[in-house]
Design a protein around this motif. Structure first.
Motif, PDB file in Angstrom:
ATOM      1  N   THR A   1       0.845  -1.198   0.000  1.00 39.55           N
ATOM      2  CA  THR A   1       0.000   0.000   0.000  1.00 39.55           C
ATOM      3  C   THR A   1       0.880   1.248   0.000  1.00 39.55           C
ATOM      4  O   THR A   1       0.634   2.188  -0.756  1.00 39.55           O
ATOM      5  CB  THR A   1      -0.940   0.001   1.226  1.00 39.55           C
ATOM      6  N   LYS A   2       1.915   1.245   0.828  1.00 37.85           N
ATOM      7  CA  LYS A   2       2.824   2.386   0.877  1.00 37.85           C
ATOM      8  C   LYS A   2       3.579   2.547  -0.439  1.00 37.85           C
ATOM      9  O   LYS A   2       3.767   3.668  -0.923  1.00 37.85           O
ATOM     10  CB  LYS A   2       3.782   2.242   2.050  1.00 37.85           C
ATOM     11  N   LEU A   3       4.011   1.440  -1.029  1.00 37.72           N
ATOM     12  CA  LEU A   3       4.698   1.519  -2.316  1.00 37.72           C
ATOM     13  C   LEU A   3       3.773   2.070  -3.397  1.00 37.72           C
ATOM     14  O   LEU A   3       4.175   2.885  -4.225  1.00 37.72           O
ATOM     15  CB  LEU A   3       5.214   0.136  -2.735  1.00 37.72           C
ATOM     16  N   PHE A   4       2.504   1.633  -3.382  1.00 38.75           N
ATOM     17  CA  PHE A   4       1.529   2.096  -4.358  1.00 38.75           C
ATOM     18  C   PHE A   4       1.272   3.595  -4.197  1.00 38.75           C
ATOM     19  O   PHE A   4       1.263   4.338  -5.173  1.00 38.75           O
ATOM     20  CB  PHE A   4       0.218   1.316  -4.201  1.00 38.75           C
ATOM     21  N   LYS A   5       1.118   4.045  -2.962  1.00 35.99           N
ATOM     22  CA  LYS A   5       0.895   5.476  -2.712  1.00 35.99           C
ATOM     23  C   LYS A   5       2.107   6.295  -3.157  1.00 35.99           C
ATOM     24  O   LYS A   5       1.966   7.360  -3.740  1.00 35.99           O
ATOM     25  CB  LYS A   5       0.603   5.723  -1.233  1.00 35.99           C
ATOM     26  N   ALA A   6       3.297   5.787  -2.885  1.00 37.59           N
ATOM     27  CA  ALA A   6       4.510   6.498  -3.287  1.00 37.59           C
ATOM     28  C   ALA A   6       4.609   6.567  -4.808  1.00 37.59           C
ATOM     29  O   ALA A   6       4.980   7.608  -5.361  1.00 37.59           O
ATOM     30  CB  ALA A   6       5.742   5.800  -2.708  1.00 37.59           C
ATOM     31  N   LYS A   7       4.247   5.491  -5.487  1.00 36.75           N
ATOM     32  CA  LYS A   7       4.273   5.477  -6.950  1.00 36.75           C
ATOM     33  C   LYS A   7       3.273   6.484  -7.515  1.00 36.75           C
ATOM     34  O   LYS A   7       3.579   7.234  -8.433  1.00 36.75           O
ATOM     35  CB  LYS A   7       3.956   4.066  -7.459  1.00 36.75           C
TER      36      LYS A   7
ATOM     37  N   ALA B   1       2.105   9.131  -5.989  1.00 29.31           N
ATOM     38  CA  ALA B   1       2.590  10.481  -5.663  1.00 29.31           C
ATOM     39  C   ALA B   1       3.664  10.914  -6.651  1.00 29.31           C
ATOM     40  O   ALA B   1       3.680  12.063  -7.097  1.00 29.31           O
ATOM     41  CB  ALA B   1       3.129  10.506  -4.241  1.00 29.31           C
ATOM     42  N   GLN B   2       4.539   9.984  -7.012  1.00 25.32           N
ATOM     43  CA  GLN B   2       5.602  10.306  -7.957  1.00 25.32           C
ATOM     44  C   GLN B   2       5.019  10.577  -9.345  1.00 25.32           C
ATOM     45  O   GLN B   2       5.404  11.530 -10.009  1.00 25.32           O
ATOM     46  CB  GLN B   2       6.599   9.159  -8.022  1.00 25.32           C
ATOM     47  N   GLU B   3       4.075   9.736  -9.768  1.00 25.75           N
ATOM     48  CA  GLU B   3       3.463   9.902 -11.084  1.00 25.75           C
ATOM     49  C   GLU B   3       2.737  11.240 -11.219  1.00 25.75           C
ATOM     50  O   GLU B   3       2.772  11.878 -12.252  1.00 25.75           O
ATOM     51  CB  GLU B   3       2.475   8.765 -11.370  1.00 25.75           C
TER      52      GLU B   3
ATOM     53  N   GLU C   1       3.109  13.838  -9.086  1.00 26.86           N
ATOM     54  CA  GLU C   1       3.852  14.870  -8.371  1.00 26.86           C
ATOM     55  C   GLU C   1       3.074  15.385  -7.159  1.00 26.86           C
ATOM     56  O   GLU C   1       2.941  16.585  -6.932  1.00 26.86           O
ATOM     57  CB  GLU C   1       4.221  16.004  -9.325  1.00 26.86           C
ATOM     58  N   LEU C   2       2.563  14.435  -6.382  1.00 21.98           N
ATOM     59  CA  LEU C   2       1.823  14.771  -5.166  1.00 21.98           C
ATOM     60  C   LEU C   2       2.742  14.654  -3.980  1.00 21.98           C
ATOM     61  O   LEU C   2       3.730  13.925  -3.988  1.00 21.98           O
ATOM     62  CB  LEU C   2       0.647  13.801  -4.982  1.00 21.98           C
ATOM     63  N   LYS C   3       2.384  15.345  -2.921  1.00 27.16           N
ATOM     64  CA  LYS C   3       3.122  15.211  -1.668  1.00 27.16           C
ATOM     65  C   LYS C   3       2.246  14.420  -0.708  1.00 27.16           C
ATOM     66  O   LYS C   3       1.113  14.789  -0.447  1.00 27.16           O
ATOM     67  CB  LYS C   3       3.459  16.578  -1.088  1.00 27.16           C
ATOM     68  N   ILE C   4       2.810  13.322  -0.208  1.00 24.09           N
ATOM     69  CA  ILE C   4       2.054  12.514   0.754  1.00 24.09           C
ATOM     70  C   ILE C   4       2.696  12.568   2.116  1.00 24.09           C
ATOM     71  O   ILE C   4       3.827  12.918   2.270  1.00 24.09           O
ATOM     72  CB  ILE C   4       1.910  11.045   0.294  1.00 24.09           C
TER      73      ILE C   4
END
Length: 156
Positions: free
Chosen positions: A141-147, A149-151, A153-156
């Motif tokens: 879940t964390k990896l998916f959210k980070a991906k 965010a990167q795609e 350009e969001l800040k989580i």
């Protein structure tokens, strides 16, 4: 009484350390393998080639009977995690049932790139197995959210 235990940081640290140690021991005894699922056309419907999957599982895990394959499984569609499951009985049978009865699994068949990761658990302590499944789910879940965010350009 529970509140007093939670406020006792030494006790909580001890419990958490023991929990981490138990999960680590279970992980050390596990065996993880990855499989690419083959899709076939059966009666004008896309389906998983379960005969090939059974052969692959039996040969990789050196088992004769599917009920010997217990543990956690992850299905990926186009390299994105689709679902994490936990089977205390028989991963092969669980997947066969899910693909036949669960409408959500038909979404997987839209892709030609379906992968399966299996973590064979030898010591099937249901509590620790469920906890390990939760840890894996949390990591993905964390990896998916980070991906995401990167795609975007969001800040989580």
């Amino acid at each position: 009484m529970v509140k007093e235990y939670l406020e006792d940081k030494k006790l909580m640290k001890s419990i958490i350390s023991k929990y981490a140690c138990d999960l680590g021991n279970i992980w050390e005894k596990s065996h993880m393998e990855n499989f690419k699922l083959t899709i076939i056309n059966k009666n004008n419907h896309r389906s998983i080639d379960f005969k090939k999957l059974k052969h692959d599982l039996n040969s990789v895990y050196d088992i004769q009977f599917g009920h010997q394959l217990k543990g956690i499984y992850m299905l990926f569609k186009d390299d994105d995690l689709f679902i994490i499951g936990n089977s205390r009985e028989n991963i092969y049978k669980q997947l066969k049932t899910d693909f036949r009865k669960d409408e959500g699994f038909t979404q997987l068949l839209e892709s030609n790139d379906i992968k399966l990761s299996v973590i064979r658990m030898h010591d099937m302590d249901s509590i620790h197995n469920a906890r390990l499944e939760a840890v894996i789910t949390d990591i993905y879940t964390k990896l998916f959210k980070a991906k995401l965010a990167q795609e975007y350009e969001l800040k989580i």
